[in-house]
Design a protein around this motif. Structure first.
Motif, PDB file in Angstrom:
ATOM      1  N   ASN A 116     -27.687   4.041   0.216  1.00  0.00           N
ATOM      2  CA  ASN A 116     -28.745   3.074  -0.060  1.00  0.00           C
ATOM      3  C   ASN A 116     -28.241   2.132  -1.156  1.00  0.00           C
ATOM      4  O   ASN A 116     -28.921   1.891  -2.152  1.00  0.00           O
ATOM      5  CB  ASN A 116     -30.030   3.792  -0.486  1.00  0.00           C
ATOM      6  CG  ASN A 116     -31.234   2.887  -0.419  1.00  0.00           C
ATOM      7  OD1 ASN A 116     -31.290   1.969   0.394  1.00  0.00           O
ATOM      8  ND2 ASN A 116     -32.207   3.141  -1.275  1.00  0.00           N
ATOM      9  N   ASP A 117     -27.021   1.633  -0.966  1.00  0.00           N
ATOM     10  CA  ASP A 117     -26.358   0.795  -1.964  1.00  0.00           C
ATOM     11  C   ASP A 117     -27.160  -0.457  -2.255  1.00  0.00           C
ATOM     12  O   ASP A 117     -27.431  -1.255  -1.346  1.00  0.00           O
ATOM     13  CB  ASP A 117     -24.949   0.410  -1.512  1.00  0.00           C
ATOM     14  CG  ASP A 117     -24.030   1.615  -1.371  1.00  0.00           C
ATOM     15  OD1 ASP A 117     -24.417   2.715  -1.815  1.00  0.00           O
ATOM     16  OD2 ASP A 117     -22.922   1.445  -0.829  1.00  0.00           O
ATOM     17  N   GLY A 119     -30.183  -0.782  -2.637  1.00  0.00           N
ATOM     18  CA  GLY A 119     -31.426  -0.805  -1.873  1.00  0.00           C
ATOM     19  C   GLY A 119     -31.254  -1.079  -0.394  1.00  0.00           C
ATOM     20  O   GLY A 119     -32.234  -1.213   0.333  1.00  0.00           O
ATOM     21  N   LYS A 120     -30.001  -1.163   0.082  1.00  0.00           N
ATOM     22  CA  LYS A 120     -29.727  -1.440   1.496  1.00  0.00           C
ATOM     23  C   LYS A 120     -29.249  -0.163   2.187  1.00  0.00           C
ATOM     24  O   LYS A 120     -28.149   0.317   1.921  1.00  0.00           O
ATOM     25  CB  LYS A 120     -28.662  -2.532   1.615  1.00  0.00           C
ATOM     26  CG  LYS A 120     -28.339  -2.912   3.039  1.00  0.00           C
ATOM     27  CD  LYS A 120     -27.271  -3.983   3.101  1.00  0.00           C
ATOM     28  CE  LYS A 120     -26.892  -4.253   4.542  1.00  0.00           C
ATOM     29  NZ  LYS A 120     -25.745  -5.143   4.645  1.00  0.00           N
ATOM     30  N   GLY A 122     -27.623   2.512   4.696  1.00  0.00           N
ATOM     31  CA  GLY A 122     -26.419   2.465   5.512  1.00  0.00           C
ATOM     32  C   GLY A 122     -25.899   3.860   5.795  1.00  0.00           C
ATOM     33  O   GLY A 122     -26.418   4.855   5.291  1.00  0.00           O
TER      34      GLY A 122
END
Length: 152
Positions: A116-117, A119-120, A122
């Protein structure tokens, strides 16, 4: 660029192995188990990072290579984990091998993670080469390089 980075890491591993052998450092029968335990503690610390846990497992001279080419120091590696810029939700380690060479250990495994780098969300599956070094009786991650697995 990636080939050059891989060659540099390979040379570092070779030199680290030679340095460990020439220093007269003898490995004990429990070293492989101790390295496996340290690697597991690092896996857990990367999911739920604290400065104390990371500091205990990572060498001051860390060189941490990502599969995309970015190379972190201990400071930037820890800062990214603590800030959430690098955020591991889950990490699974498979196919792990450990070879002790003097006061060094060569660890290879496959890492599969939900991230969740920044907030994204993956997913990532990468092959890892880690070089651990016994420092003051503790095993610490000295170098790490990730590569993407070959396409099926």
């Amino acid at each position: 660029m990636l080939k050059k980075l891989i060659l540099i890491i390979a040379a570092t591993v070779a030199l680290a192995g030679c340095a460990g052998m020439s220093s007269g450092g003898a490995s004990s029968p429990g070293d492989a188990q101790a390295v496996a335990a340290a690697a597991e503690k690092l896996r857990v610390a990367m999911i739920d990072p604290t400065p104390a846990a990371l500091n205990a497992l990572v060498a001051d001279d860390l060189s941490y290579g990502h599969s995309g080419g970015k190379v972190d120091t201990k400071t930037s590696f820890m800062a990214d984990l603590m800030s959430g810029a690098s955020d591991f939700v889950t990490i699974a380690i498979t196919e792990q091998t450990i070879k002790i060479v003097g006061n060094n250990a060569i660890v290879r495994h496959t890492l599969t993670a939900d991230t969740n780098d920044g907030g994204k969300p993956g997913k990532v599956t990468i092959k890892i080469l880690g070089v651990w070094q016994k420092q003051g009786g503790d095993w610490k991650l000295l170098a790490r390089q990730a590569v993407r697995p070959p396409a099926p």
